[in-house]
Motif scaffolding. Structure first.
Motif, PDB file in Angstrom:
ATOM      1  N   ARG A  52      51.750 -14.161 -12.172  1.00 42.02           N
ATOM      2  CA  ARG A  52      50.814 -15.111 -12.776  1.00 42.02           C
ATOM      3  C   ARG A  52      50.381 -14.663 -14.164  1.00 42.02           C
ATOM      4  NH1 ARG A  52      47.943 -18.896  -9.493  1.00 42.02           N
ATOM      5  NH2 ARG A  52      48.971 -19.114  -7.469  1.00 42.02           N
TER       6      ARG A  52
ATOM      7  N   PHE B 282      50.835 -16.726 -17.719  1.00 39.11           N
ATOM      8  CA  PHE B 282      49.710 -17.160 -18.543  1.00 39.11           C
ATOM      9  C   PHE B 282      49.536 -16.326 -19.814  1.00 39.11           C
ATOM     10  CE2 PHE B 282      48.732 -19.081 -14.444  1.00 39.11           C
ATOM     11  CZ  PHE B 282      48.521 -20.381 -14.857  1.00 39.11           C
TER      12      PHE B 282
ATOM     13  N   SER C 173      46.111 -23.680 -17.807  1.00 39.90           N
ATOM     14  CA  SER C 173      45.029 -22.817 -17.324  1.00 39.90           C
ATOM     15  C   SER C 173      44.069 -23.586 -16.428  1.00 39.90           C
ATOM     16  CB  SER C 173      44.270 -22.214 -18.516  1.00 39.90           C
ATOM     17  OG  SER C 173      45.129 -21.450 -19.334  1.00 39.90           O
TER      18      SER C 173
ATOM     19  N   SER D 123      45.276 -24.489 -13.026  1.00 36.18           N
ATOM     20  CA  SER D 123      45.569 -23.341 -12.168  1.00 36.18           C
ATOM     21  C   SER D 123      44.325 -22.545 -11.804  1.00 36.18           C
ATOM     22  CB  SER D 123      46.591 -22.415 -12.849  1.00 36.18           C
ATOM     23  OG  SER D 123      47.801 -23.105 -13.085  1.00 36.18           O
TER      24      SER D 123
ATOM     25  N   ARG E 158      42.017 -21.328 -13.873  1.00 39.74           N
ATOM     26  CA  ARG E 158      41.565 -20.378 -14.903  1.00 39.74           C
ATOM     27  C   ARG E 158      40.668 -21.131 -15.891  1.00 39.74           C
ATOM     28  NH1 ARG E 158      45.717 -15.942 -14.911  1.00 39.74           N
ATOM     29  NH2 ARG E 158      45.309 -15.563 -17.124  1.00 39.74           N
TER      30      ARG E 158
ATOM     31  N   GLU F 148      39.349 -19.605 -19.372  1.00 40.10           N
ATOM     32  CA  GLU F 148      40.469 -19.553 -20.308  1.00 40.10           C
ATOM     33  C   GLU F 148      40.772 -20.953 -20.835  1.00 40.10           C
ATOM     34  OE1 GLU F 148      44.188 -16.938 -19.612  1.00 40.10           O
ATOM     35  OE2 GLU F 148      44.741 -18.929 -18.873  1.00 40.10           O
TER      36      GLU F 148
ATOM     37  N   THR G 171      52.862 -25.166 -13.530  1.00 40.81           N
ATOM     38  CA  THR G 171      53.485 -23.893 -13.146  1.00 40.81           C
ATOM     39  C   THR G 171      53.968 -23.906 -11.704  1.00 40.81           C
ATOM     40  OG1 THR G 171      51.329 -22.991 -12.491  1.00 40.81           O
ATOM     41  CG2 THR G 171      52.037 -22.611 -14.771  1.00 40.81           C
TER      42      THR G 171
END
Length: 427
Positions: free
Chosen positions: A106, A110, A224, A227, A229, A232, A353
């Motif tokens: 991962r 990223f 991001s 997923s 995040r 971010e 992703t």
């Protein structure tokens, strides 16, 4: 209780477990497992909200979700599953410690894909790897599969790389000026499909638009945010907002990016400084096809005698509700025949992703989509998202078949510049 808990409770309660989502959920279609359906995952979310810790089985069911939003389209109760899964994934990343190998993969993804300059540095070696035939040798040995299924998926999905033309910061309108628009160049789109961006800029200019392409733009944050995040993603969103505040419209030619930018208003809603600026950016973000239909045609269309299969990218059709506009643009091209693909609501398996992190499930979905594309008998696949293009082309390759792939911008560009089928199909 956190602000996320306050938000999740009412959203979870909107679900009445009617089951209308089941036939449109890709993972439920594949496996028929209740906990791999939207209502099953919502049940797990409710359990966690009521105090159940996030354990590995729960994480696996959330990870298997593509985030394709087909369930949002099919839900008669208006359940905001898109927001539910994004908040839940953020919670997973906060509370669940993944195994080292999974964390490493991962982090590689990223630290690479949201950074165009890093992708650009990879282009040269990757192009040489393809041109020397080393890629075919590596695939025959299966060494990457044994090392990491995610790395093997990454290698298989890479499209053939040619020259990457660089766009200027401004492309002048041709004929009378009609609008000034900003253009997002993206990350994967910019480095792996540069011809799509070049075609987008030309089409906009031929339709009377001055096209502003900020040099300091970067990733929009879609990968991001989708997923888990979130912080971010917020930082990427702030940079994107700052890059495009001077224009009245931001045109986006990648479905996942457009979807994320239209949701900046939600992502930054709690930020007193950036919240209003995010709201303004979300209001002026438009998919390319959406904008061109709003603007109306002016440049003359010339014949393109090709039969195409149009693929609905999930983050265009389900997340943005943009379905009619691409079809309307294609229908306006003389000589072009458009054929529909069966089960358009079922994701191709790309999903940001997903095809890297869940390669087996993604391959099954890719094979389904590839078979449906082939059933159309089309010469050309048209898709408005780079991930979909790579995913479906790779799935067809596994079947020993090939089909030319193009973005709607490239098809329209071929028509406006009188280049016909030769611009879209190999000799």
């Amino acid at each position: 209780m956190t602000a996320q808990d306050d938000e999740l409770g009412p959203l979870i309660d909107d679900c009445v477990h009617c089951g209308f989502c089941l036939p449109t959920c890709p993972t439920y279609v594949l496996w028929g497992e209740e906990m791999d359906s939207p209502r099953g995952r919502i049940h797990l979310m409710k359990q966690h909200a009521e105090g159940e810790p996030i354990g590995l089985p729960m994480v696996e069911h959330f990870d298997r979700c593509l985030g394709c939003m087909a369930c949002v389209t099919s839900c008669p109760s208006g359940v905001q599953y898109d927001r539910l899964i994004e908040v839940t994934r953020a919670r997973v990343e906060e509370e669940h410690r993944r195994p080292f190998g999974e964390r490493a993969v991962r982090e590689l993804i990223f630290q690479l894909f949201p950074y165009p300059r890093r992708l650009r540095a990879l282009r040269g070696p990757l192009r040489a790897y393809q041109r020397t035939g080393l890629d075919r040798l590596v695939r025959r040995t299966g060494v990457l599969e044994r090392l990491s299924p995610a790395l093997a998926a990454m290698e298989r999905l890479a499209p053939p790389l040619g020259r990457a033309p660089r766009l200027p910061e401004r492309v002048a309108a041709r004929g009378g000026h009609r609008a000034t628009v900003g253009m997002l160049t993206g990350c994967v789109q910019r480095e792996f499909f540069p011809g799509v961006n070049a075609a987008t800029a030309r089409v906009l200019a031929m339709e009377g638009c001055d096209v502003v392409i900020p040099r300091d733009q970067g990733c929009c944050g879609a990968l991001s945010v989708h997923s888990g995040r979130e912080e971010e993603g917020r930082e990427f969103a702030r940079r994107t907002i700052a890059a495009f505040e001077s224009v009245d419209v931001v045109v986006v030619n990648a479905a996942g990016c457009g979807s994320a930018m239209k949701e900046y208003r939600t992502l930054l809603a709690d930020d007193p400084v950036w919240g209003p600026r995010a709201e303004a950016l979300s209001r002026k973000a438009r998919d390319l096809t959406e904008f061109l239909v709003e603007l109306g045609p002016r440049a003359e269309r010339h014949p393109v005698d090709v039969t195409v299969a149009y693929h609905d990218a999930c983050h265009l059709a389900h997340a943005q509700g943009v379905r009619a506009q691409p079809r309307a643009l294609l229908a306006g091209i003389p000589g072009l025949t458009v054929r529909e693909i069966a089960d358009p609501e079922i994701c191709c398996g790309s999903a940001g992703t997903y095809n890297l992190l869940q390669p087996e499930a993604a391959a099954q979905l890719g094979d389904r989509k590839a078979a449906n594309v082939r059933e159309t008998g089309a010469e050309l696949l048209v898709a408005a998202n780079p991930g979909c293009s790579m995913q479906i082309a790779t799935a067809l390759g596994r079947r020993g078949e090939e089909i030319a792939v193009a973005h709607p911008a490239e098809v329209l560009d071929a028509s406006l510049r009188r280049r016909g089928r030769s611009a879209l199909l190999p000799d």
